[in-house]
Each structure stands twice: as C-alpha cells, then as structure tokens.
Design a protein around this motif. Structure first.
Motif, PDB file in Angstrom:
ATOM      1  N   ASP A 169      70.538  51.873  34.831  1.00  0.00           N
ATOM      2  CA  ASP A 169      70.923  50.641  34.125  1.00  0.00           C
ATOM      3  C   ASP A 169      72.040  49.957  34.884  1.00  0.00           C
ATOM      4  N   ARG A 170      71.962  48.631  34.924  1.00  0.00           N
ATOM      5  CA  ARG A 170      72.968  47.887  35.699  1.00  0.00           C
ATOM      6  C   ARG A 170      74.299  47.780  34.947  1.00  0.00           C
ATOM      7  N   LEU A 171      74.295  48.069  33.652  1.00  0.00           N
ATOM      8  CA  LEU A 171      75.544  48.005  32.884  1.00  0.00           C
ATOM      9  C   LEU A 171      76.225  49.383  32.843  1.00  0.00           C
ATOM     10  N   ARG A 172      77.331  49.463  32.063  1.00  0.00           N
ATOM     11  CA  ARG A 172      78.079  50.720  31.975  1.00  0.00           C
ATOM     12  C   ARG A 172      77.694  51.535  30.746  1.00  0.00           C
ATOM     13  N   VAL A 173      76.838  50.969  29.918  1.00  0.00           N
ATOM     14  CA  VAL A 173      76.481  51.648  28.659  1.00  0.00           C
ATOM     15  C   VAL A 173      74.976  51.562  28.430  1.00  0.00           C
ATOM     16  N   THR A 174      74.487  52.437  27.576  1.00  0.00           N
ATOM     17  CA  THR A 174      73.071  52.339  27.210  1.00  0.00           C
ATOM     18  C   THR A 174      72.921  51.328  26.072  1.00  0.00           C
ATOM     19  N   THR A 196      73.840  50.587  38.153  1.00  0.00           N
ATOM     20  CA  THR A 196      72.823  50.736  39.203  1.00  0.00           C
ATOM     21  C   THR A 196      71.728  49.714  38.928  1.00  0.00           C
ATOM     22  N   ARG A 197      71.637  48.740  39.820  1.00  0.00           N
ATOM     23  CA  ARG A 197      70.727  47.607  39.580  1.00  0.00           C
ATOM     24  C   ARG A 197      69.461  47.739  40.415  1.00  0.00           C
ATOM     25  N   ALA A 198      68.335  47.947  39.738  1.00  0.00           N
ATOM     26  CA  ALA A 198      67.059  48.059  40.451  1.00  0.00           C
ATOM     27  C   ALA A 198      66.717  46.710  41.076  1.00  0.00           C
ATOM     28  N   ARG A 199      66.204  46.746  42.297  1.00  0.00           N
ATOM     29  CA  ARG A 199      65.936  45.509  43.046  1.00  0.00           C
ATOM     30  C   ARG A 199      64.496  45.366  43.499  1.00  0.00           C
ATOM     31  N   LYS A 200      63.870  46.530  43.794  1.00  0.00           N
ATOM     32  CA  LYS A 200      62.552  46.446  44.435  1.00  0.00           C
ATOM     33  C   LYS A 200      61.752  47.702  44.107  1.00  0.00           C
ATOM     34  N   LEU A 201      60.444  47.543  44.018  1.00  0.00           N
ATOM     35  CA  LEU A 201      59.596  48.718  43.804  1.00  0.00           C
ATOM     36  C   LEU A 201      59.117  49.241  45.147  1.00  0.00           C
ATOM     37  N   ILE A 217      64.034  50.834  44.611  1.00  0.00           N
ATOM     38  CA  ILE A 217      65.246  50.641  45.426  1.00  0.00           C
ATOM     39  C   ILE A 217      66.272  49.926  44.549  1.00  0.00           C
ATOM     40  N   ALA A 218      67.480  50.480  44.539  1.00  0.00           N
ATOM     41  CA  ALA A 218      68.513  49.910  43.659  1.00  0.00           C
ATOM     42  C   ALA A 218      69.830  49.790  44.418  1.00  0.00           C
ATOM     43  N   ASP A 219      70.723  48.938  43.863  1.00  0.00           N
ATOM     44  CA  ASP A 219      72.088  48.844  44.395  1.00  0.00           C
ATOM     45  C   ASP A 219      72.997  49.623  43.462  1.00  0.00           C
ATOM     46  N   ASP A 220      73.903  50.418  44.030  1.00  0.00           N
ATOM     47  CA  ASP A 220      74.851  51.089  43.139  1.00  0.00           C
ATOM     48  C   ASP A 220      76.073  50.202  42.940  1.00  0.00           C
ATOM     49  N   LYS A 221      77.074  50.709  42.228  1.00  0.00           N
ATOM     50  CA  LYS A 221      78.201  49.845  41.848  1.00  0.00           C
ATOM     51  C   LYS A 221      78.996  49.366  43.058  1.00  0.00           C
ATOM     52  N   ASP A 222      78.911  50.099  44.185  1.00  0.00           N
ATOM     53  CA  ASP A 222      79.647  49.687  45.377  1.00  0.00           C
ATOM     54  C   ASP A 222      78.795  48.845  46.318  1.00  0.00           C
ATOM     55  N   ASN A 246      75.949  49.807  47.583  1.00  0.00           N
ATOM     56  CA  ASN A 246      75.105  50.626  48.466  1.00  0.00           C
ATOM     57  C   ASN A 246      73.664  50.601  47.976  1.00  0.00           C
ATOM     58  N   THR A 247      72.749  50.616  48.929  1.00  0.00           N
ATOM     59  CA  THR A 247      71.329  50.645  48.556  1.00  0.00           C
ATOM     60  C   THR A 247      70.880  52.094  48.423  1.00  0.00           C
ATOM     61  N   ILE A 248      70.231  52.391  47.297  1.00  0.00           N
ATOM     62  CA  ILE A 248      69.768  53.763  47.067  1.00  0.00           C
ATOM     63  C   ILE A 248      68.269  53.738  46.816  1.00  0.00           C
ATOM     64  N   GLN A 249      67.603  54.735  47.369  1.00  0.00           N
ATOM     65  CA  GLN A 249      66.168  54.877  47.102  1.00  0.00           C
ATOM     66  C   GLN A 249      65.980  55.956  46.056  1.00  0.00           C
ATOM     67  N   TYR A 250      65.319  55.640  44.989  1.00  0.00           N
ATOM     68  CA  TYR A 250      64.953  56.651  43.989  1.00  0.00           C
ATOM     69  C   TYR A 250      63.461  56.898  44.140  1.00  0.00           C
TER      70      TYR A 250
END
Ligand SMILES: Cc1cc2nc3c(=O)[nH]c(=O)nc-3n(C[C@H](O)[C@H](O)[C@H](O)COP(=O)(O)OP(=O)(O)OC[C@H]3O[C@@H](n4cnc5c(N)ncnc54)[C@H](O)[C@@H]3O)c2cc1C
Length: 488
Positions: free
Chosen positions: A32-37, A148-153, A164-169, A171-175
């Motif tokens: 989730d791109r926010l800090r809470v559910t 963590t903001r999802a950007r691409k499938l 593929i998502a961006d983390d809070k800093d 950084n690009t992360i692959q899940y």
C-alpha cells in the motif's frame, strides 16, 4: 522470494483477497502506498447483503432474485449480469465471513424513509471491518509493505509474474508473484483522469470525500498490460455537503468539521433551489446518488436548502423528518437551529434573513425566479399535490413565515467506480478479447478499480451499501479464483 498472491492496495478489497489466499495456506503479501491499511473503506458506514443472518435476526426478508432484477433494470442491462449475480449471491456469506474475522454489526437500519434494509452497519463503522481483517492478516503472517507504490505489472510468457513498485525512498523493487489482485481503489485524486473519463466537471474535482492517493495507478497498470476498459466514467456522487471544496475531508471528520445538526438540516426535504433560485428536484427523493446526479446538472452544481420559521420550529420541537444515517435518526430534535447554522453563517454559507430580498442579495439568487418558485411551491402545498416534481405530500411544508433560512449545499462524491473490465470471477479481460473467457492469466481486479456493476450511476435506491459490499465480495472472489489458478 516469490509470492503466490500480491494484493495491490490494503483497502477492503485487497485485504479480503490476501486473507482468502493466506487462509488456504498460500504466501500472500499486501502493498500500500499509504502508512495505514483501510483506504477509503474506513469511511464507509455499511455494506449491502441480502439474506444475511443479521437480516434474519431482524426479520428482514429480501428476495435475491428481486434485487437482481431491480439492479439489472436500474442499470438498463448495461451491467455485467453474471458479475452482479455473483456479488448478490455471495453477499450473505461475506457478512458472516467478516464477522468471523472481527466485524461487529449494529444491524440493518433503513438509511432514509422506506429505504431497503440491505445496509449492514457495524459498530466501529468501516474501520472496524478493515481493522478486523488487518489483525487477521497479521495473525496469518501476511507482510504489509507500507509506503510502497505499485507502478507496473511484470508479465512473462503472457502470464502475470509480479509487480514493480517504488518504496518510500524512491527505490524500485520487484515483487515476484504468481498472481496479482489490483485493489488500488480508483482515481478520485487524479485530476487529469477525472477530467478525461468522468463528467464531474472542473468545480467538483476536489470534492472527493475520504480519498487519498487514488491516482488510478492500478487501472493504468492493467491497461498497459493489455486489460480492457469498463465503467471508467462512473462516480459515486453523494449528498450535498456543507463543506466547500477547499475543506474537503481526507480523513475522519473532526467534530468541528462535521456538525451532525447542520449536515442533517441540509438533508431535510424542505424547499431546494439551484443557484438561480429555481426549484429543480423532488426533495423527497432520498437516494443520495439521485440527489448528487441532479445537482451535477445545475449551475455551479450547488443547491440552497431553504425553510421558514415554522419549519425551524418543527425541527426543534418535533425533530428531523429525515434522519442522518447512524448519526441522527429520524425524530432527533435539533436543540437550536440558528446555533447549528452559526459556523456556516460565519463562512457565508448559511443565512437567516427577514426578507427574501435580503436573502437574494446575500446568496446571489435571482429574486424574480426565487419568488416565482416559492409561489408555485406554496400553491402546491396548499393544494396538497406537487404538480411539478411529485414530492411526497407528507414533506410538503409551505415557506412563508419570516425569518427565512438558507444553507448552501456543495457537490460531493466518494470515489470512482470502474476502469478495468473483469468477468464474474474477477479475472481481468484482455482488451483484444471478444469473450469473457480471454483473460490475462494470474491477474484479478477488485473493488473500485473494477467496472461492470453499474451503468452510469451508483444505485442507492435498491442495493444500499453495494460499493463496500462489492469491495469485500470481489476481493474474496478474486482470492478464490487465484487459488483455483494456483492449484492448476
Ligand atoms: C466518506 C465515504 C463514505 C462511504 N460510505 C459507504 C457506505 O456506507 N457504503 C458503501 O457501500 N460504500 C461507501 N463508500 C464507498 C466505499 O468505501 C468504497 O467503494 C470502498 O471502500 C472501495 O474499496 P477498495 O478496496 O476498492 O478501495 P480502498 O478501500 O480505497 O483501498 C484502496 C487502497 O489502495 C491503495 N493504493 C492506491 N494506489 C496504490 C498503489 N499504486 N500501490 C499500492 N497501493 C495503492 C490506497 O492507498 C488504498 O489503501 C464510502 C466512501 C467514502 C469515501
């Protein structure tokens, strides 16, 4: 690490999908791109179901076939009949499923006079449901990656392989994941998409209550991966709000922002006119979708709710003719109407005037038009029939005795309701597909990102609480379909 299921979004739909998979022993993760559910699901007050155990306890009998046919009729058969049926049929089980995972119900009160009793309210409102599911997710060991903001499938060999998502800093992360459920809740905060796909118009853009960070990421990701589009134009319009667009709520209202008395007064079926002073609506039509839709066609999309001193007395001595959901039931006495209007009067949003001339000067309404509207309306009240809009006689009270009261109502909506085309199993349909069977393998969509339930508007007349119910039911269905796929 490869997950079995990745939920994009920790709102109602995303939580339901991930919990469904994890309870079946699968490795799920939620981003989730926010800090809470919770997403917008925390703001909702109740969800639709028919034939639930709560309705049975209260002696409420609602025929699912009738509801189905009404919904299809209401949507002019432009909704996806199999999807509608799947949600209706699962709804009672979902009420129990949520209860078993922490939700405590209050009951199924009618939201407005003669409303169908499909709206299951909960003790802690929407937040109580998401809290229960969040606790369950933690108990099941589902990691929830916040900010963590999802950007691409990621698609490999024509199948879903992750996100593929961006983390809070940044950084690009692959899940890596075998299945992905897109549950990122629409695009209410994306001004370009609102302009392009909906008819909300420029003035309402900032009037999306309870929406934060809804930029249509999930919808765009799915389209980019070849998904078909459906229902992107639908928005869930609401009642007139006492807040202006600049004051729009993105978190639970504080007491000073949300005064139940003025909000309830604004909802009363008094005498409603548009910015010119012209009556435009049957004020005894209580579906908030219909009110919002009618307002959207008026100049500046605003209304003035007007009443006279006799009506002020009625609200103080006999109470509200129409309740405000769980906040102020019908019959609640407003202790002091001028006091309830005070804060809005200070902001030039409510007025008490000795003459109609003064009121028009303050509000900008056209005196001749307003006078004509009042004369016509008072005549209808005397004759006992609204020959123009067929307002329920019970609510027809003339507007004659000074002082005169007016409150300005602003247009609101609570989110967008479409974008990705799915079938009744919440599988995402390919753009190139001519059937409901040609899907993107491993990809599902649930909640506000998915189209197919509506035609041009939400239905608050027969299936109250359907959008929240759709989030939980479609989330569960997406999780179950993913399990079938994983089992293959
Ligand atoms: C004030 C208000 C009152 C309402 N009342 C009712 C009601 O009484 N009954 C009813 O039926 N409906 C109601 N609704 C509508 C209902 O709440 C929504 O239809 C429903 O909650 C949508 O659920 P969802 O899971 O699709 O989205 P959400 O609950 O909004 O969850 C989406 C999540 O996705 C996250 N996200 C977004 N983009 C990304 C990204 N790129 N990567 C990762 N995460 C992302 C968001 O941060 C959010 O947490 C109300 C809505 C509001 C705002």
């Amino acid at each position: 690490m490869e997950y079995d299921l990745i939920s994009v979004g920790a709102g109602g739909a995303g939580l339901a999908a991930a919990v469904t998979a994890a309870e079946a022993g699968k490795k799920a993760i939620i981003l989730d791109r926010l800090r809470v559910t919770g997403g917008a699901s925390v703001f909702a007050k109740g969800l639709f179901a028919c034939q639930s155990h709560i309705q049975k306890q209260e002696g409420v009998e609602i025929d699912p076939d009738k509801i189905f046919l009404q919904h299809m009729e209401y949507t002019h058969y432009l909704s996806n009949a199999r999807l509608v049926r799947a949600i209706i049929d699962k709804s009672a089980d979902t009420i129990k499923w949520l209860e078993d995972r922490g939700t405590v119900y209050r009951g199924v009160p009618p939201l407005y006079p003669d409303a169908p009793r499909t709206w299951h309210t909960t003790k802690q409102e929407g937040k109580g449901i998401t809290k229960g599911l969040t606790n369950k997710a933690k108990e099941l060991g589902i990691p929830i990656h916040f900010r963590t903001r999802a950007r691409k499938l990621i698609i490999e060999d024509g199948k879903i392989a992750g996100v593929i998502a961006d983390d809070k800093d940044g950084n690009t992360i692959q899940y890596r994941g075998k299945t992905v459920v897109i549950a990122s809740g629409g695009f209410a905060n994306n001004e370009d998409m609102m302009r392009k796909y909906t008819d909300s118009g420029e003035p309402t853009i900032q009037m999306a209550f309870g929406q934060v960070g809804k930029e249509g990421d999930g919808i765009k990701m799915a389209w980019e991966a070849g998904a078909a589009e459906e229902g992107t134009h639908v928005i869930q319009r609401g009642l007139a709000g006492v807040l202006k667009k600049k004051e729009v709520l993105t978190e639970a209202p504080t007491k000073s922002q949300f005064d139940k008395h003025i909000t309830a007064i604004l909802k009363q079926p008094t005498f409603w006119v548009n910015a010119n002073g012209e009556r435009f609506f049957n004020e005894s039509e209580f579906s908030f979708a219909h009110i919002g839709n009618a307002m959207s066609k008026q100049p500046d999309q605003v209304l003035f709710n007007m009443f006279d001193d006799d009506y002020r007395k009625l609200m103080e001595e006999e109470g509200l003719q129409v309740g405000l959901g769980v906040f102020a039931p019908t019959g609640t006495k407003v202790p002091d109407v001028p006091k309830a209007l005070q804060a809005s009067m200070e902001k030039d949003e409510a007025w008490i005037c000795d003459t109609i001339e003064q009121l028009c000067e303050k509000t900008g309404m056209n005196l001749e038009v307003l006078k004509a509207s009042m004369d016509e309306y008072n005549g209808f009240c005397d004759k006992g029939r609204d020959a123009l809009f067929a307002k329920n006689q019970k609510f027809m009270k003339p507007i004659r005795k000074a002082p005169f009261y007016a409150i300005k109502g602003h247009p609101t909506h609570v989110g967008t309701l479409g974008g990705i085309k799915i079938n009744h199993k919440c599988e995402v349909i390919k753009k190139s597909s001519k059937t409901f069977l040609d899907v993107i393998p491993g990809l599902y969509a649930a909640g506000n990102v998915a189209g197919g339930m509506y035609n041009d508007t939400y239905d608050a007349s027969h299936t109250l609480g359907l959008t929240l119910a759709f989030a939980y039911n479609s989330g569960r269905i997406a999780g179950e379909t993913a399990l079938e796929y994983l089992g293959k």
